[in-house]
Enzyme design. Sequence first.
Site, short mmCIF file in Angstrom:
data_model
loop_
_atom_site.label_atom_id
_atom_site.label_comp_id
_atom_site.label_asym_id
_atom_site.label_seq_id
_atom_site.Cartn_x
_atom_site.Cartn_y
_atom_site.Cartn_z
N THR A 270 0.72 -0.96 0.13
CA THR A 270 -0.13 0.00 -0.12
C THR A 270 0.90 1.35 0.00
OG1 THR A 270 -0.19 -0.20 2.50
CG2 THR A 270 -2.17 -1.01 1.26
N SER B 241 16.36 -6.09 6.34
CA SER B 241 17.64 -5.89 6.66
C SER B 241 18.50 -4.61 6.07
CB SER B 241 18.50 -7.11 6.39
OG SER B 241 18.30 -7.60 4.99
N ASP C 6 9.58 0.46 4.96
CA ASP C 6 10.72 -0.01 5.71
C ASP C 6 11.60 1.22 6.51
OD1 ASP C 6 9.67 -2.08 4.49
OD2 ASP C 6 11.37 -2.07 3.14
#
Length: 390
Positions: A42, A136, A181
């Site tokens: 989204t 990561s 993120d």
Amino acid sequence: MVSLTKVDPMSTLNDSFAELFGHRADATFAAPGRVNLIGEHTDYNEGFVLPFAIDKVASIALSLLPADAPRVVRMASTWGGAVVEADLDRMVAEEVTHWARYIAGVFWAFEQRGFTLPGADILLDSTVPVGAGLSSSAAIECAVALALNEQLRLGLTRMELVLLCQDAENNFVGAPTGILDQSASLLSTADHALFQDCRTRESRQVNLPLTEAGLQILVIDTRVSHSHDSGGYKELVAACTRGAAELGVVALRDVAPGRLPEAKETLHPDIYRRVRHIVTENQRVLDTIELLEAEGPASIGDLLVQSHISMRDDFGISSVELDLAVDAAVAAGALGARMTGGGFGGSAIALVKASTAHAVSERILEEFSGAGFVTPEIFTVVPGPGARRL
Ligand code: GLA
């Protein structure tokens, strides 16, 4: 080239840094990976996300070189290999390998914004599993961005650092990702999930009192790894862009659930399924927040499962391993479960009563073994703090 074989894995990051580079680090910083509770794909559709930072981090020790020293960044990691060098006056992404590309990309993005940075020595350590869909790479970027911003007193806000790291990821690394993120890594606080509107970029902390509610979140890392700088992710972004254009909106965020019947008539079936995932997922994020705030985390399990089904059937980004993890978790008594992150492998999460965590894990391990899949890594995560100086 400096050999890293001398680095003692048991010594601290600072000691390893001094041993490797021959001088002490100026500072150490850490930035977490993330789990996305709900709100998948989204972000680049200007919609809603609800991630939290996990208690697994990328840490860096760094020292900045004097202004008259060569503008070269020397990068090493605690998992060995050679020191990688990047010349700030000649940054070529292809010449910088894997993890070092995320560090170099952040230097590149600062320079793109008009900052002239000094050279630096950096040693990276990370407890965020690579390729597991737990960000990561964003963790590395965010640790470096925060470190440079603070050490050089550059004065960027955390949100500006989010966008800078996204720029590094999109335009240096080459993965066309959104801001999920980096926002989770830089803006999260402990014991909370981060609700963000990816259009206005406004965010707020949503209480996530798992322990108090007797709950845990398990991560099931299928160990089927993924990468967002290759085909699948780009095709999804393109499908969403096409859906928005054909529906005459700026972004799929602007499609109300009530428009779906009309969209079904006009769009190609494959595009329609992608659109439907985004539209319904945005609504699920809002519903999740409402339930979390009214009834607490035990109430959101069904929404997690619906989100998984939507990613599996409409968006088409699950895998047999992720589906098995979710089905086995729910069959063993999890309140809800879903794949998390970009998809095509990576991890699923399961919301479980703490008392059933062991049984749920055992069941997943048994089913994976029975199916002949690689043994997954299963561990609990708690909502931890965002990026910080150590
Ligand atoms: C990856 C990307 C994010 C987001 C997720 C899917 O993690 O980096 O920007 O699009 O996939 O929600």
